[in-house]
Design a protein around this motif. Structure first.
Motif, PDB file in Angstrom:
ATOM      1  N   TRP A  41       0.816  -1.197   0.000  1.00  0.00           N
ATOM      2  CA  TRP A  41       0.000   0.000   0.000  1.00  0.00           C
ATOM      3  C   TRP A  41       0.861   1.263   0.000  1.00  0.00           C
ATOM      4  O   TRP A  41       1.981   1.248   0.464  1.00  0.00           O
ATOM      5  CB  TRP A  41      -0.855  -0.083   1.273  1.00  0.00           C
ATOM      6  CG  TRP A  41      -1.746   1.069   1.494  1.00  0.00           C
ATOM      7  CD1 TRP A  41      -3.024   1.220   1.020  1.00  0.00           C
ATOM      8  CD2 TRP A  41      -1.458   2.234   2.258  1.00  0.00           C
ATOM      9  NE1 TRP A  41      -3.528   2.410   1.430  1.00  0.00           N
ATOM     10  CE2 TRP A  41      -2.598   3.061   2.194  1.00  0.00           C
ATOM     11  CE3 TRP A  41      -0.349   2.676   2.984  1.00  0.00           C
ATOM     12  CZ2 TRP A  41      -2.659   4.302   2.821  1.00  0.00           C
ATOM     13  CZ3 TRP A  41      -0.402   3.918   3.609  1.00  0.00           C
ATOM     14  CH2 TRP A  41      -1.555   4.712   3.532  1.00  0.00           C
ATOM     15  N   GLY A  42       0.341   2.370  -0.537  1.00  0.00           N
ATOM     16  CA  GLY A  42       0.915   3.688  -0.289  1.00  0.00           C
ATOM     17  C   GLY A  42       1.713   4.320  -1.410  1.00  0.00           C
ATOM     18  O   GLY A  42       2.138   5.466  -1.284  1.00  0.00           O
ATOM     19  N   SER A  43       1.946   3.621  -2.507  1.00  0.00           N
ATOM     20  CA  SER A  43       2.717   4.250  -3.586  1.00  0.00           C
ATOM     21  C   SER A  43       1.797   5.112  -4.447  1.00  0.00           C
ATOM     22  O   SER A  43       0.588   4.911  -4.498  1.00  0.00           O
ATOM     23  CB  SER A  43       3.414   3.179  -4.424  1.00  0.00           C
ATOM     24  OG  SER A  43       4.464   2.595  -3.664  1.00  0.00           O
ATOM     25  N   SER A  44       2.388   6.107  -5.130  1.00  0.00           N
ATOM     26  CA  SER A  44       1.571   7.060  -5.896  1.00  0.00           C
ATOM     27  C   SER A  44       1.170   6.520  -7.260  1.00  0.00           C
ATOM     28  O   SER A  44       0.222   6.999  -7.868  1.00  0.00           O
ATOM     29  CB  SER A  44       2.336   8.355  -6.131  1.00  0.00           C
ATOM     30  OG  SER A  44       3.070   8.706  -4.997  1.00  0.00           O
ATOM     31  N   TYR A  45       1.918   5.553  -7.746  1.00  0.00           N
ATOM     32  CA  TYR A  45       1.664   5.031  -9.096  1.00  0.00           C
ATOM     33  C   TYR A  45       2.083   3.568  -9.119  1.00  0.00           C
ATOM     34  O   TYR A  45       3.124   3.205  -8.564  1.00  0.00           O
ATOM     35  CB  TYR A  45       2.492   5.846 -10.098  1.00  0.00           C
ATOM     36  CG  TYR A  45       2.729   5.210 -11.443  1.00  0.00           C
ATOM     37  CD1 TYR A  45       1.878   5.452 -12.521  1.00  0.00           C
ATOM     38  CD2 TYR A  45       3.831   4.371 -11.645  1.00  0.00           C
ATOM     39  CE1 TYR A  45       2.105   4.866 -13.769  1.00  0.00           C
ATOM     40  CE2 TYR A  45       4.070   3.780 -12.885  1.00  0.00           C
ATOM     41  CZ  TYR A  45       3.201   4.038 -13.945  1.00  0.00           C
ATOM     42  OH  TYR A  45       3.438   3.464 -15.163  1.00  0.00           O
ATOM     43  N   TYR A  46       1.244   2.728  -9.736  1.00  0.00           N
ATOM     44  CA  TYR A  46       1.556   1.308  -9.853  1.00  0.00           C
ATOM     45  C   TYR A  46       1.485   0.891 -11.317  1.00  0.00           C
ATOM     46  O   TYR A  46       0.499   1.185 -11.995  1.00  0.00           O
ATOM     47  CB  TYR A  46       0.539   0.462  -9.084  1.00  0.00           C
ATOM     48  CG  TYR A  46       0.560   0.638  -7.580  1.00  0.00           C
ATOM     49  CD1 TYR A  46       1.342  -0.187  -6.774  1.00  0.00           C
ATOM     50  CD2 TYR A  46      -0.221   1.617  -6.972  1.00  0.00           C
ATOM     51  CE1 TYR A  46       1.351  -0.039  -5.396  1.00  0.00           C
ATOM     52  CE2 TYR A  46      -0.217   1.773  -5.595  1.00  0.00           C
ATOM     53  CZ  TYR A  46       0.567   0.947  -4.812  1.00  0.00           C
ATOM     54  OH  TYR A  46       0.576   1.084  -3.452  1.00  0.00           O
ATOM     55  N   LEU A  47       2.502   0.203 -11.763  1.00  0.00           N
ATOM     56  CA  LEU A  47       2.469  -0.408 -13.097  1.00  0.00           C
ATOM     57  C   LEU A  47       2.432  -1.918 -12.905  1.00  0.00           C
ATOM     58  O   LEU A  47       3.244  -2.483 -12.174  1.00  0.00           O
ATOM     59  CB  LEU A  47       3.719  -0.016 -13.901  1.00  0.00           C
ATOM     60  CG  LEU A  47       3.879  -0.683 -15.277  1.00  0.00           C
ATOM     61  CD1 LEU A  47       2.816  -0.196 -16.257  1.00  0.00           C
ATOM     62  CD2 LEU A  47       5.275  -0.409 -15.847  1.00  0.00           C
ATOM     63  N   CYS A  48       1.452  -2.571 -13.559  1.00  0.00           N
ATOM     64  CA  CYS A  48       1.351  -4.031 -13.408  1.00  0.00           C
ATOM     65  C   CYS A  48       0.693  -4.624 -14.643  1.00  0.00           C
ATOM     66  O   CYS A  48       0.201  -3.904 -15.511  1.00  0.00           O
ATOM     67  CB  CYS A  48       0.542  -4.386 -12.162  1.00  0.00           C
ATOM     68  SG  CYS A  48      -1.176  -3.814 -12.221  1.00  0.00           S
TER      69      CYS A  48
END
Ligand SMILES: [Zn+2]
Ligand SMILES: [Zn+2]
Length: 351
Positions: A41-48
């Protein structure tokens, strides 16, 4: 400066300014898969991968998600990033990072056997490979999944004859879906713990089709459990609701069950060494197939596995990460790790 560094927040690519599976909040996180030790949790941007997103949404809520298909490049400050199937769970991906002709691959968790759900693992050529080693000892060699499912079916049939509930403990994301898909035909009803139910719902909303399951509730008459199958995560093993299903036979689905005696130590009736991780041969074949000149080993028996690689002409080092303690661990008896932490050169352990 190496293309990927090991920092206190996680694996970091300074050139591209992103982290892979960070264990602290960061600006840009690339996520190998949705298990809780990799997707935090808590990141500003996720790439998946796009199949990972529905489970991230279930577990982390709404966030800034960007999704890609396998092999679809994303560029960050001159760095090319692609995702490749890891075969571990739905959407699980290895991350390939390329800059100025130099290629690193982060495996995340992986398994080489195709489970029919997670996609076929493919080794990716690289200069430097960061591999997991959850089962990085030669005692861990899996039987083909069909053999394991056949013994589960036999076990269920025996339980039925005795009017018992078959309770299978399997991690809610990954193994539960495999077990349900393979075994639903052998019973009239499949009952599942809420965690398994919610995961399946999220996947069905994303377009997956799985056999029908029923969530365990207080309203279900206890006779209905008998002669049927219940699937729950290992953490539910001691729940009061299991009493209601008595008489119950409990089986654990976990690679740790490969070590004889672990099911008994856990006070379980049956152990099935079904894993979502590569076994010893899978790890070794993969490392060789990447052609990597340098291997970093993390997440499991890193010292034994990296020592073995070094002794066999592949330069390897151990790296400490915050990964691990996840799906397989839920069902590990405390003694499993100790009893399997043995000298890998000891021929007695080849069994
Ligand atoms: Zn995992
Ligand atoms: Zn993991």
């Amino acid at each position: 400066m190496p293309l990927i560094e090991f920092t206190d927040k996680g694996l970091y690519c300074a050139q591209g300014q992103f982290y892979i599976d960070p264990w602290q909040p960061v600006n840009k996180a690339i996520i190998t898969h949705a298990h809780s030790d990799h997707a935090r949790w808590g990141s500003s941007y996720y790439l998946c991968h796009h199949l990972t997103k529905p489970i991230l949404q279930l577990r982390l809520g709404d966030n800034n998600y960007q999704t890609v298909e396998w092999n679809e490049p994303v560029y960050m400050n001159g760095v090319t990033i692609t995702l490749h199937p890891a075969g571990h769970i739905i959407g699980s991906s290895q991350i390939r990072v390329e800059y100025n002709g130099e290629i690193w691959v982060v495996s995340g968790d992986y398994k080489t056997e195709n489970d029919g759900i997670s996609g076929q693992f493919e080794p990716v050529r690289c200069h430097t490979f960061i591999t997991e080693s959850t089962f990085g000892l030669p005692i861990y060699r899996w039987q083909p999944q069909e053999v394991l499912f056949a013994s589960m079916r036999k076990w269920i049939a025996q339980n039925k004859e005795q009017g018992r509930t078959s309770l299978l403990l399997a991690y809610s994301l990954g193994k539960s879906q495999r077990v349900i898909k393979a075994l639903a035909d052998s019973v009239d009803h499949v009952f599942v713990h809420g965690a398994v139910y919610n995961t399946q719902q999220a996947l069905q909303h994303a377009g997956w089709r799985f056999p029908e399951v029923e969530k365990v509730t207080n309203d279900i008459p206890k006779e209905l459990f008998h002669q049927n199958l219940v699937v729950a995560p290992g953490s539910a093993a001691d729940s009061p609701w299991i009493k209601k299903m008595q008489p119950v036979s409990t089986g654990i689905c976990s690679g740790w069950m490969q070590v004889r005696g672990n099911a008994r130590r856990r006070n379980t009736d049956a152990g099935f060494a079904l894993s979502d991780h590569a076994d010893w041969d899978g790890l070794l074949q993969t490392v060789k197939a990447t052609g990597a000149e340098k291997v970093f080993v993390t997440h499991g028996f890193q010292s034994a596995f990296s020592r073995f690689l070094n002794e066999n002409g592949i330069e390897a080092g151990e790296v400490k990460t915050a990964f691990g303690n996840e799906e397989e661990d839920e069902t590990i008896p405390e003694t499993a790790i100790e009893s399997s932490a043995v000298n890998i050169n000891d021929p007695e352990n080849e069994a």
